[in-house]
Design a protein around this motif. Sequence first.
Motif, PDB file in Angstrom:
ATOM      1  N   PHE A  48       0.811  -1.223  -0.034  1.00 25.75           N
ATOM      2  CA  PHE A  48       0.086   0.123  -0.128  1.00 25.75           C
ATOM      3  C   PHE A  48       1.041   1.236   0.114  1.00 25.75           C
ATOM      4  O   PHE A  48       2.014   1.101   0.394  1.00 25.75           O
ATOM      5  CB  PHE A  48      -0.940  -0.221   1.181  1.00 25.75           C
ATOM      6  CG  PHE A  48      -1.810  -1.172   1.347  1.00 25.75           C
ATOM      7  CD1 PHE A  48      -3.103  -1.226   0.605  1.00 25.75           C
ATOM      8  CD2 PHE A  48      -1.427  -2.327   2.022  1.00 25.75           C
ATOM      9  CE1 PHE A  48      -3.634  -2.635   0.604  1.00 25.75           C
ATOM     10  CE2 PHE A  48      -2.082  -3.433   2.083  1.00 25.75           C
ATOM     11  CZ  PHE A  48      -3.254  -3.521   1.532  1.00 25.75           C
ATOM     12  N   ASP A  49       0.099   2.441  -0.457  1.00 26.82           N
ATOM     13  CA  ASP A  49       0.887   3.686  -0.610  1.00 26.82           C
ATOM     14  C   ASP A  49       0.612   4.291   0.742  1.00 26.82           C
ATOM     15  O   ASP A  49       1.296   5.564   1.100  1.00 26.82           O
ATOM     16  CB  ASP A  49       0.602   4.626  -1.958  1.00 26.82           C
ATOM     17  CG  ASP A  49       0.833   3.706  -3.026  1.00 26.82           C
ATOM     18  OD1 ASP A  49       1.814   3.162  -3.269  1.00 26.82           O
ATOM     19  OD2 ASP A  49       0.185   3.552  -4.143  1.00 26.82           O
ATOM     20  N   ALA A  50      -0.577   4.367   1.192  1.00 24.05           N
ATOM     21  CA  ALA A  50      -0.965   5.005   2.318  1.00 24.05           C
ATOM     22  C   ALA A  50      -1.931   4.330   3.089  1.00 24.05           C
ATOM     23  O   ALA A  50      -2.531   3.198   2.824  1.00 24.05           O
ATOM     24  CB  ALA A  50      -1.498   6.306   1.921  1.00 24.05           C
ATOM     25  N   LEU A  51      -2.321   4.855   4.411  1.00 27.76           N
ATOM     26  CA  LEU A  51      -3.155   4.393   5.238  1.00 27.76           C
ATOM     27  C   LEU A  51      -4.464   5.192   5.506  1.00 27.76           C
ATOM     28  O   LEU A  51      -4.143   6.472   5.822  1.00 27.76           O
ATOM     29  CB  LEU A  51      -2.748   3.967   6.601  1.00 27.76           C
ATOM     30  CG  LEU A  51      -3.644   3.489   7.974  1.00 27.76           C
ATOM     31  CD1 LEU A  51      -4.104   2.135   7.368  1.00 27.76           C
ATOM     32  CD2 LEU A  51      -2.883   3.276   9.113  1.00 27.76           C
ATOM     33  N   VAL A  74      -0.188   8.338   7.111  1.00 29.64           N
ATOM     34  CA  VAL A  74      -1.550   8.378   7.533  1.00 29.64           C
ATOM     35  C   VAL A  74      -2.217   9.350   6.971  1.00 29.64           C
ATOM     36  O   VAL A  74      -2.081  10.493   7.024  1.00 29.64           O
ATOM     37  CB  VAL A  74      -1.817   8.127   8.964  1.00 29.64           C
ATOM     38  CG1 VAL A  74      -3.460   8.335   9.245  1.00 29.64           C
ATOM     39  CG2 VAL A  74      -1.177   6.806   9.352  1.00 29.64           C
ATOM     40  N   TRP A  75      -3.723   9.286   6.160  1.00 25.18           N
ATOM     41  CA  TRP A  75      -4.492  10.465   5.785  1.00 25.18           C
ATOM     42  C   TRP A  75      -5.796  10.103   6.534  1.00 25.18           C
ATOM     43  O   TRP A  75      -6.282   8.860   6.629  1.00 25.18           O
ATOM     44  CB  TRP A  75      -4.900   9.857   4.295  1.00 25.18           C
ATOM     45  CG  TRP A  75      -3.612  10.361   3.465  1.00 25.18           C
ATOM     46  CD1 TRP A  75      -2.482   9.669   3.293  1.00 25.18           C
ATOM     47  CD2 TRP A  75      -3.784  11.574   2.492  1.00 25.18           C
ATOM     48  NE1 TRP A  75      -1.902  10.340   2.330  1.00 25.18           N
ATOM     49  CE2 TRP A  75      -2.305  11.143   1.708  1.00 25.18           C
ATOM     50  CE3 TRP A  75      -4.566  12.485   1.960  1.00 25.18           C
ATOM     51  CZ2 TRP A  75      -2.038  12.161   0.665  1.00 25.18           C
ATOM     52  CZ3 TRP A  75      -4.355  13.334   0.744  1.00 25.18           C
ATOM     53  CH2 TRP A  75      -2.841  13.179   0.389  1.00 25.18           C
ATOM     54  N   THR A  76      -6.159  11.399   7.316  1.00 25.76           N
ATOM     55  CA  THR A  76      -7.544  11.011   8.051  1.00 25.76           C
ATOM     56  C   THR A  76      -8.575  12.169   7.682  1.00 25.76           C
ATOM     57  O   THR A  76      -8.361  13.157   7.098  1.00 25.76           O
ATOM     58  CB  THR A  76      -6.941  11.592   9.554  1.00 25.76           C
ATOM     59  OG1 THR A  76      -6.912  12.762   9.630  1.00 25.76           O
ATOM     60  CG2 THR A  76      -5.880  10.624  10.157  1.00 25.76           C
ATOM     61  N   VAL A  77      -9.643  11.791   8.392  1.00 27.29           N
ATOM     62  CA  VAL A  77     -10.853  12.719   8.260  1.00 27.29           C
ATOM     63  C   VAL A  77     -10.892  13.504   9.727  1.00 27.29           C
ATOM     64  O   VAL A  77     -10.906  12.744  10.655  1.00 27.29           O
ATOM     65  CB  VAL A  77     -12.331  12.206   7.920  1.00 27.29           C
ATOM     66  CG1 VAL A  77     -13.227  12.952   8.330  1.00 27.29           C
ATOM     67  CG2 VAL A  77     -12.122  11.363   6.598  1.00 27.29           C
ATOM     68  N   ALA A  95      -4.489  15.752   7.298  1.00 31.53           N
ATOM     69  CA  ALA A  95      -5.853  15.607   7.931  1.00 31.53           C
ATOM     70  C   ALA A  95      -6.991  16.564   7.229  1.00 31.53           C
ATOM     71  O   ALA A  95      -6.865  17.810   7.118  1.00 31.53           O
ATOM     72  CB  ALA A  95      -5.729  16.209   9.578  1.00 31.53           C
ATOM     73  N   GLY A  96      -7.642  15.727   6.663  1.00 33.48           N
ATOM     74  CA  GLY A  96      -8.870  16.516   5.908  1.00 33.48           C
ATOM     75  C   GLY A  96      -9.859  16.896   6.814  1.00 33.48           C
ATOM     76  O   GLY A  96      -9.892  16.592   8.029  1.00 33.48           O
ATOM     77  N   ALA A 101     -15.308  11.149   1.564  1.00 37.85           N
ATOM     78  CA  ALA A 101     -15.580  11.327  -0.041  1.00 37.85           C
ATOM     79  C   ALA A 101     -14.298  12.288  -0.338  1.00 37.85           C
ATOM     80  O   ALA A 101     -13.613  12.114  -1.345  1.00 37.85           O
ATOM     81  CB  ALA A 101     -16.827  11.490  -0.535  1.00 37.85           C
ATOM     82  N   ALA A 102     -14.329  13.322   0.082  1.00 38.09           N
ATOM     83  CA  ALA A 102     -13.282  14.406   0.002  1.00 38.09           C
ATOM     84  C   ALA A 102     -11.726  13.842   0.457  1.00 38.09           C
ATOM     85  O   ALA A 102     -10.953  14.189  -0.355  1.00 38.09           O
ATOM     86  CB  ALA A 102     -13.660  15.472   0.916  1.00 38.09           C
ATOM     87  N   LEU A 103     -11.774  13.148   1.219  1.00 38.62           N
ATOM     88  CA  LEU A 103     -10.443  12.590   1.624  1.00 38.62           C
ATOM     89  C   LEU A 103      -9.847  11.575   0.619  1.00 38.62           C
ATOM     90  O   LEU A 103      -8.638  11.943   0.177  1.00 38.62           O
ATOM     91  CB  LEU A 103     -10.412  11.899   2.876  1.00 38.62           C
ATOM     92  CG  LEU A 103      -8.980  11.168   3.471  1.00 38.62           C
ATOM     93  CD1 LEU A 103      -8.315  12.329   4.056  1.00 38.62           C
ATOM     94  CD2 LEU A 103      -9.201  10.268   4.435  1.00 38.62           C
ATOM     95  N   PHE A 104     -10.621  10.581   0.007  1.00 36.36           N
ATOM     96  CA  PHE A 104     -10.341   9.793  -0.990  1.00 36.36           C
ATOM     97  C   PHE A 104      -9.883  10.632  -2.188  1.00 36.36           C
ATOM     98  O   PHE A 104      -9.084  10.195  -3.080  1.00 36.36           O
ATOM     99  CB  PHE A 104     -11.479   8.867  -1.255  1.00 36.36           C
ATOM    100  CG  PHE A 104     -11.525   7.714  -0.051  1.00 36.36           C
ATOM    101  CD1 PHE A 104     -10.402   7.550   0.808  1.00 36.36           C
ATOM    102  CD2 PHE A 104     -12.754   7.643   0.507  1.00 36.36           C
ATOM    103  CE1 PHE A 104     -10.496   6.636   1.775  1.00 36.36           C
ATOM    104  CE2 PHE A 104     -13.045   6.619   1.431  1.00 36.36           C
ATOM    105  CZ  PHE A 104     -11.929   6.248   2.153  1.00 36.36           C
TER     106      PHE A 104
END
Length: 226
Positions: A48-51, A74-77, A95-96, A101-104
């Motif tokens: 994977f590229d990210a979590l 890590v990418w979060t909402v 951190a979105g 949906a916006a995060l993805f």
Amino acid sequence: MRRLVVLRPRERAGTTLARIAEAGGEGIGLPLFALEPLAWNAPDPAGFDALALTSVNTVTLAGPELAFLAALPVWTVGEATAQAAREAGLTVAHAGSSDAAALFGAMADAGVARALWLAGEDHRPKPARPNLTVIATYRAAPIPVDPAALAGAVALVHSPRAAARLAEIVTPGSRGTIHLAVISAAAADAAGPGWAGVAVATRPTDAALVAAAIDRARAHADKRSR
């Protein structure tokens, strides 16, 4: 001022109730769900590229397997989820401030091709991009609630699923004295019609939701005092 009823699971309601108290409001907890961790196994992070983490619950209920994914950015909402990730030893890349949906969409735009999404059992359908592998780390199990406890109150609704559950519990004919403060337009839609009033938070955060609920409670109190 009308009392404020927090519908979050007991494990998460404390933060909201504290914010209500700080703002001078009266809050009580009435959880619609009980959180339960699920057994899961962390895959090889090299695939994977990210979590992606879209809820604090996915972090706090993930258990020891989460540590095996520490190499992934890590990418979060939301900042609350980001902070929980940092406290768990993960590195937050983004951190979105909106929703999943916006995060993805942001992940795809940034070139993330393969992501691992730790989610709840009731997660929404996957988007077309990025390529997501989904693992559920927890479930929110519905629990019995007496709808009479909501009469004359402002109910704080933190998700579309909670709104849909509330709509199941409170029949359309019993909604006329209940005001809602909801975290998003999607939650307002899921709650359906017939409520005394619906206030949508300016941002999808707990702090903004509490502010909307306090404003709704005070506005109604002002009308009654005239």
